[in-house]
Design a protein around this motif. Structure first.
Motif, PDB file in Angstrom:
ATOM      1  N   THR A  95       0.876  -1.300  -0.068  1.00  0.00           N
ATOM      2  CA  THR A  95       0.045   0.034  -0.121  1.00  0.00           C
ATOM      3  C   THR A  95       0.883   1.227   0.043  1.00  0.00           C
ATOM      4  O   THR A  95       0.266   2.336  -0.346  1.00  0.00           O
ATOM      5  CB  THR A  95      -0.790  -0.080   1.208  1.00  0.00           C
ATOM      6  OG1 THR A  95      -0.085   0.191   2.447  1.00  0.00           O
ATOM      7  CG2 THR A  95      -1.760  -1.050   1.370  1.00  0.00           C
ATOM      8  N   GLY A  96       2.039   1.288   0.388  1.00  0.00           N
ATOM      9  CA  GLY A  96       2.936   2.319   0.470  1.00  0.00           C
ATOM     10  C   GLY A  96       2.969   2.929   1.887  1.00  0.00           C
ATOM     11  O   GLY A  96       3.510   4.060   1.970  1.00  0.00           O
ATOM     12  N   LYS A  97       2.804   2.029   2.756  1.00  0.00           N
ATOM     13  CA  LYS A  97       2.990   2.709   4.024  1.00  0.00           C
ATOM     14  C   LYS A  97       4.493   2.831   4.545  1.00  0.00           C
ATOM     15  O   LYS A  97       4.621   3.844   5.252  1.00  0.00           O
ATOM     16  CB  LYS A  97       2.354   1.506   5.289  1.00  0.00           C
ATOM     17  CG  LYS A  97       3.174   0.236   5.293  1.00  0.00           C
ATOM     18  CD  LYS A  97       2.528  -0.838   6.273  1.00  0.00           C
ATOM     19  CE  LYS A  97       3.425  -1.916   6.415  1.00  0.00           C
ATOM     20  NZ  LYS A  97       4.864  -2.046   5.960  1.00  0.00           N
ATOM     21  N   THR A  98       5.303   2.158   4.100  1.00  0.00           N
ATOM     22  CA  THR A  98       6.818   2.248   4.424  1.00  0.00           C
ATOM     23  C   THR A  98       7.388   3.796   4.009  1.00  0.00           C
ATOM     24  O   THR A  98       7.708   4.561   4.769  1.00  0.00           O
ATOM     25  CB  THR A  98       7.682   1.282   3.992  1.00  0.00           C
ATOM     26  OG1 THR A  98       7.351   0.036   4.722  1.00  0.00           O
ATOM     27  CG2 THR A  98       9.208   1.600   4.028  1.00  0.00           C
ATOM     28  N   PRO A  99       6.986   4.130   2.626  1.00  0.00           N
ATOM     29  CA  PRO A  99       7.305   5.405   2.165  1.00  0.00           C
ATOM     30  C   PRO A  99       6.665   6.507   2.672  1.00  0.00           C
ATOM     31  O   PRO A  99       7.182   7.458   3.104  1.00  0.00           O
ATOM     32  CB  PRO A  99       7.182   5.410   0.461  1.00  0.00           C
ATOM     33  CG  PRO A  99       6.284   4.105   0.373  1.00  0.00           C
ATOM     34  CD  PRO A  99       6.650   3.209   1.300  1.00  0.00           C
ATOM     35  N   LEU A 100       5.626   6.180   3.249  1.00  0.00           N
ATOM     36  CA  LEU A 100       4.706   7.317   3.863  1.00  0.00           C
ATOM     37  C   LEU A 100       5.365   7.475   5.372  1.00  0.00           C
ATOM     38  O   LEU A 100       5.362   8.656   5.989  1.00  0.00           O
ATOM     39  CB  LEU A 100       3.192   6.837   4.041  1.00  0.00           C
ATOM     40  CG  LEU A 100       2.408   7.792   4.768  1.00  0.00           C
ATOM     41  CD1 LEU A 100       2.281   9.112   3.859  1.00  0.00           C
ATOM     42  CD2 LEU A 100       1.011   7.206   4.658  1.00  0.00           C
ATOM     43  N   ALA A 101       5.382   6.317   6.007  1.00  0.00           N
ATOM     44  CA  ALA A 101       6.070   6.452   7.396  1.00  0.00           C
ATOM     45  C   ALA A 101       7.438   7.114   7.110  1.00  0.00           C
ATOM     46  O   ALA A 101       7.935   8.003   7.972  1.00  0.00           O
ATOM     47  CB  ALA A 101       6.296   5.190   8.101  1.00  0.00           C
ATOM     48  N   ALA A 102       8.323   6.805   6.097  1.00  0.00           N
ATOM     49  CA  ALA A 102       9.466   7.595   6.179  1.00  0.00           C
ATOM     50  C   ALA A 102       9.366   9.168   5.827  1.00  0.00           C
ATOM     51  O   ALA A 102      10.110   9.858   6.236  1.00  0.00           O
ATOM     52  CB  ALA A 102      10.462   6.893   4.901  1.00  0.00           C
ATOM     53  N   TRP A 103       8.373   9.501   4.864  1.00  0.00           N
ATOM     54  CA  TRP A 103       8.094  10.888   4.528  1.00  0.00           C
ATOM     55  C   TRP A 103       7.800  11.743   5.959  1.00  0.00           C
ATOM     56  O   TRP A 103       8.096  12.661   6.046  1.00  0.00           O
ATOM     57  CB  TRP A 103       6.808  10.983   3.756  1.00  0.00           C
ATOM     58  CG  TRP A 103       6.500  12.410   3.417  1.00  0.00           C
ATOM     59  CD1 TRP A 103       6.866  12.856   2.384  1.00  0.00           C
ATOM     60  CD2 TRP A 103       5.625  13.420   3.918  1.00  0.00           C
ATOM     61  NE1 TRP A 103       6.541  14.167   1.991  1.00  0.00           N
ATOM     62  CE2 TRP A 103       5.755  14.547   3.056  1.00  0.00           C
ATOM     63  CE3 TRP A 103       4.989  13.156   5.136  1.00  0.00           C
ATOM     64  CZ2 TRP A 103       5.050  15.565   3.603  1.00  0.00           C
ATOM     65  CZ3 TRP A 103       4.160  14.353   5.498  1.00  0.00           C
ATOM     66  CH2 TRP A 103       4.082  15.441   4.749  1.00  0.00           C
ATOM     67  N   ILE A 104       7.154  11.118   6.926  1.00  0.00           N
ATOM     68  CA  ILE A 104       6.491  11.320   8.191  1.00  0.00           C
ATOM     69  C   ILE A 104       7.683  11.640   9.069  1.00  0.00           C
ATOM     70  O   ILE A 104       7.950  12.936   9.850  1.00  0.00           O
ATOM     71  CB  ILE A 104       5.419  10.595   8.760  1.00  0.00           C
ATOM     72  CG1 ILE A 104       4.115  10.538   8.055  1.00  0.00           C
ATOM     73  CG2 ILE A 104       5.372  11.075  10.334  1.00  0.00           C
ATOM     74  CD1 ILE A 104       3.243   9.648   8.426  1.00  0.00           C
ATOM     75  N   ALA A 105       8.561  10.547   9.102  1.00  0.00           N
ATOM     76  CA  ALA A 105       9.774  10.579   9.994  1.00  0.00           C
ATOM     77  C   ALA A 105      10.770  11.750   9.511  1.00  0.00           C
ATOM     78  O   ALA A 105      11.083  12.677  10.069  1.00  0.00           O
ATOM     79  CB  ALA A 105      10.368   9.507   9.784  1.00  0.00           C
ATOM     80  N   SER A 106      10.755  11.958   8.030  1.00  0.00           N
ATOM     81  CA  SER A 106      11.499  13.025   7.496  1.00  0.00           C
ATOM     82  C   SER A 106      10.967  14.689   7.796  1.00  0.00           C
ATOM     83  O   SER A 106      11.696  15.458   8.070  1.00  0.00           O
ATOM     84  CB  SER A 106      11.629  13.024   6.022  1.00  0.00           C
ATOM     85  OG  SER A 106      12.450  11.855   5.529  1.00  0.00           O
ATOM     86  N   TYR A 107       9.560  14.688   7.830  1.00  0.00           N
ATOM     87  CA  TYR A 107       9.003  15.643   8.342  1.00  0.00           C
ATOM     88  C   TYR A 107       9.285  16.277   9.347  1.00  0.00           C
ATOM     89  O   TYR A 107       9.497  17.364   9.988  1.00  0.00           O
ATOM     90  CB  TYR A 107       7.497  15.753   8.006  1.00  0.00           C
ATOM     91  CG  TYR A 107       6.618  16.811   8.266  1.00  0.00           C
ATOM     92  CD1 TYR A 107       6.350  17.655   7.166  1.00  0.00           C
ATOM     93  CD2 TYR A 107       5.912  17.017   9.588  1.00  0.00           C
ATOM     94  CE1 TYR A 107       5.701  18.790   7.678  1.00  0.00           C
ATOM     95  CE2 TYR A 107       5.217  18.246   9.934  1.00  0.00           C
ATOM     96  CZ  TYR A 107       4.909  19.166   8.998  1.00  0.00           C
ATOM     97  OH  TYR A 107       4.279  20.185   9.118  1.00  0.00           O
ATOM     98  N   CYS A 108       9.344  15.395  10.541  1.00  0.00           N
ATOM     99  CA  CYS A 108       9.411  15.497  11.757  1.00  0.00           C
ATOM    100  C   CYS A 108      11.017  15.955  12.162  1.00  0.00           C
ATOM    101  O   CYS A 108      11.040  16.979  12.892  1.00  0.00           O
ATOM    102  CB  CYS A 108       9.349  14.165  12.559  1.00  0.00           C
ATOM    103  SG  CYS A 108       7.647  13.594  13.006  1.00  0.00           S
TER     104      CYS A 108
END
Length: 349
Positions: free
Chosen positions: A64-77
């Motif tokens: 579903t793309g959860k890993t790139p999304l989780a990485a995007w959120i971590a980068s945002y933080c």
């Protein structure tokens, strides 16, 4: 044929697949009943982690793309001054390596015990936690619960495992604080239609997802932005694949979407698909090197590159790694605001 491709066919929309999965429906019903019972029990005993927590997960199995999304959120933080700790189960061994490459500022901890993982992440300097693949991790509390639904899964079998790809039904979206609809090979119209369906609510009521009182819904496209040499890191634009013969190697949950993404660049793609989290052996390397001699490029996912990088023979042409980018198409600001609220609580803690 790999188990992943068999499952992809079995959960598809063809008449033959619908007939083939009929014997699995009783097992699917039993699975559904167990999940409902587990949900009711686990939520009552949820344990709070020692840092503000964002959980990302999906209703279906993989892809579903959860890993790139989780990485995007971590980068945002990280970009907003807080050190993220990314917690994973550690299954397969490749996802921690992927996160370390995608978010080098993050503390990455792989531990099936997320409480112990959170303690370890805090000891290493983490200030906010991002839990990858945690929607069904009901025994752990979270400040922001994000459900990921892929547009590609919209046409799949509606049954839960093993007759379909679903870990839970759409009623599980009631637990979400925010829903992200992703697309890779699906059209923008398909993603929009899925999002609109969720906005209307599963029963058409005003409290459904995206409606008054329901969680915000965002849509995002996961697109191959460019290519990088697997060892050299040399950047190449996607246009180098136009008119070329490409061997696409993918040990991921949805290899067909990866091949289609490369095909949109005008490449003639030969897909070599493996099981998700595939551990590459010498025979696999030899197969890919042979395949490369019949094509112009070998292109792999980041998830495969972290395992192939040290094993790839120096005498063979360097594969290219497809780098995914997160492009928000609808309501991305809602996710930023939700993460901002968690970061604000991290500053107060």
């Amino acid at each position: 044929m790999s188990a992943a491709r068999v499952a992809h066919w079995l959960w598809g929309a063809s008449a033959a697949a619908r007939v083939a999965r009929v014997p699995l429906i009783p097992l699917a019903g039993a699975y559904w009943a167990v999940m409902r019972l587990r949900t009711a029990r686990a939520r009552a005993d949820a344990v709070r982690l020692p840092l503000p927590t964002i959980a990302v997960g999906n209703l279906s199995v993989g892809g579903t793309g959860k890993t790139p999304l989780a990485a995007w959120i971590a980068s945002y933080c990280a970009a907003h001054g807080r050190t993220p700790g990314i917690l994973l189960r550690g299954y397969g061994g490749d996802e921690p390596l992927v996160h370390r490459r995608l978010v080098p500022q993050a503390v990455v901890v792989a531990n099936p015990d997320r409480v112990a993982g959170a303690v370890a992440a805090r000891a290493q300097g983490a200030q906010v936690l991002v839990l990858d693949d945690a929607y069904q991790l009901l025994g752990v509390g979270r400040d922001l619960n994000i459900a990921v639904v892929s547009a590609e899964s919209a046409t799949a079998s509606p049954w839960p495992l093993p007759a379909g790809p679903w870990r839970e039904g759409r009623d599980a979206l009631d637990r979400a604080d925010l829903i992200v609809v992703t697309r890779k090979s699906a059209s923008a119209d398909a993603a929009s239609a899925l999002a609109e369906g969720l906005v209307r609510g599963r029963s058409g009521g005003p409290g459904g997802p995206g409606g008054p009182g329901g969680p915000p819904i965002c849509t995002v496209r996961l697109v191959v932005s460019h290519l990088e040499g697997m060892r050299s890191g040399t950047r190449q634009e996607l246009g180098v694949l136009t008119g070329r013969r490409v061997v696409a190697a993918a040990g991921i949950a949805d290899p067909e979407s990866f091949a289609q993404q490369l095909g949109t660049a005008g490449a003639s793609v030969q897909l070599v698909a493996y099981q998700d989290h595939h551990a590459y052996r010498q025979a696999d390397l030899e197969r890919l090197v042979r395949a490369a001699t019949g094509g112009d490029y070998v292109v792999v996912t980041e998830k495969d590159a972290v395992k192939l990088r040290r094993q790839w023979p120096g005498s063979a042409a360097e594969p290219l790694v497809a780098v995914l980018a997160v492009h928000w198409e609808r309501n991305g600001r809602a996710l930023e605001q939700a993460v901002d609220a968690v970061l604000a609580s991290a500053r107060r803690s």
